[in-house]
Design a protein around this motif. Structure first.
Motif, PDB file in Angstrom:
ATOM      1  N   TYR A   1       0.838  -1.191   0.000  1.00 23.40           N
ATOM      2  CA  TYR A   1       0.000   0.000   0.000  1.00 23.40           C
ATOM      3  C   TYR A   1       0.883   1.254   0.000  1.00 23.40           C
ATOM      4  N   ILE A   2       0.318   2.322  -0.533  1.00 27.81           N
ATOM      5  CA  ILE A   2       1.045   3.584  -0.598  1.00 27.81           C
ATOM      6  C   ILE A   2       0.337   4.644   0.243  1.00 27.81           C
ATOM      7  N   SER A   3       1.097   5.347   1.054  1.00 25.35           N
ATOM      8  CA  SER A   3       0.585   6.520   1.765  1.00 25.35           C
ATOM      9  C   SER A   3       1.005   7.760   0.985  1.00 25.35           C
ATOM     10  N   GLY A   4       0.128   8.747   0.988  1.00 29.71           N
ATOM     11  CA  GLY A   4       0.424   9.950   0.217  1.00 29.71           C
ATOM     12  C   GLY A   4      -0.301   9.915  -1.121  1.00 29.71           C
ATOM     13  N   ASN A   5      -0.045  10.900  -1.949  1.00 31.09           N
ATOM     14  CA  ASN A   5      -0.743  11.044  -3.228  1.00 31.09           C
ATOM     15  C   ASN A   5       0.171  10.611  -4.371  1.00 31.09           C
TER      16      ASN A   5
END
Length: 287
Positions: free
Chosen positions: A133-137
């Motif tokens: 998963y990625i945090s941020g935009n």
């Protein structure tokens, strides 16, 4: 050290790859990694977020599960764990799993099945595949890159994207092991987990066992750059064999900190509350 571009690969190719083939895949939003459809469908089918992997320090971290399908190595490596060489087998994707009450336990990414000369199934095993998963935009830098693809693309916008390993394990990996993994263990069937090594390294240390005794094989992959074709390639860098129960206990239970530190925190909160309130007449006035 943070890379100036969070994006490592777009529609299957490094952003530094300006070959005719790479441009063709970007312009047509195609997936070279055996997506269910020719086009990338990540996030939105009509406006796919075509980022396969992101930069994080000196690592390229796979964020799209389809990225693991390169040359179908994950299926062949899993089959070699479950059965001896020469076994007839095939794979079945997205198989629904239900519990004893008929309630859904989710879909298994792949079930590999062995079969005899009459086409009857003789054994089966599960394969779970997980990106990070990625945090941020991530969409903002992706859209900016697609406006003018360049090997020199950089991004310094707000909410810089980075891998979220903790959410990847707590929100997806652990629930999968609890529900789907528990069912396969009850059936005494082998399980395979396909993740990137950098993700595995963030998990608690898992007690290892032998291939013969293992319930679960953790297949750890990485991306290695090839100068000849200017592409990254999926490489199996390690396989970890574990028993189901010991592995589950390690990933479920959080190692506790010192209770004395927690009491200090509580005492500080209580002191702060008392100092900000009138003198209480009894202990019940604190509630």
């Amino acid at each position: 050290m943070q890379n100036n571009s969070p994006i490592a690969e777009v529609f299957g190719f490094p952003i530094s790859n300006g070959t005719e083939k790479a441009v063709y895949y970007r312009e047509n939003r195609l997936c070279p990694f055996h997506n269910r459809f020719p086009n990338c469908t990540k996030d939105k089918a009509d406006a796919p977020l075509g980022v396969c992997s992101v930069n994080h320090g000196d690592k390229k971290v796979i964020t799209c599960p389809s990225r693991f399908r390169e040359d179908w190595k994950i299926l062949h490596n899993a089959a070699s764990f479950v059965w001896p060489k020469g076994t007839k087998w095939t794979s079945l994707p997205e198989i629904k799993l239900v519990d004893a009450n008929g309630q859904s336990a989710g879909n298994v990414d792949y079930v590999i099945v062995s079969y005899n000369e009459d086409g009857q199934i003789t054994d089966f095993a599960s394969i779970e595949v997980q990106g990070v998963y990625i945090s941020g935009n991530l969409r903002n830098p992706f859209q900016q890159f697609m406006k003018s693809p360049s090997a020199d693309f950089t991004w310094d916008g707000k909410n810089y994207p980075h891998p979220d390993y903790l959410s990847s394990s707590r929100k997806r990996l652990i629930p999968q092991m609890l529900y789907k993994g528990g069912i396969f263990k009850a059936w005494n069937k082998k399980q395979c987990v396909v993740i990137q090594k950098s993700f595995f390294d963030t998990l608690p240390t898992l007690p290892r066992t032998t291939k013969k005794k293992a319930d679960i094989a953790w297949f750890l992959y990485d991306l290695e750059y090839n100068k000849t074709d200017q592409c990254n390639h999926l490489v199996l860098v390690d396989t970890v064999y574990t028993e189901f129960q010991s592995a589950l206990e390690q990933v479920i239970y959080t190692k506790p900190g010192l209770m004395s530190d927690f009491l200090i925190l509580l005492q500080g909160k209580l002191d702060e509350r008392i100092s900000n309130e009138p003198e209480p007449r009894s202990v019940y006035d604190l509630l």
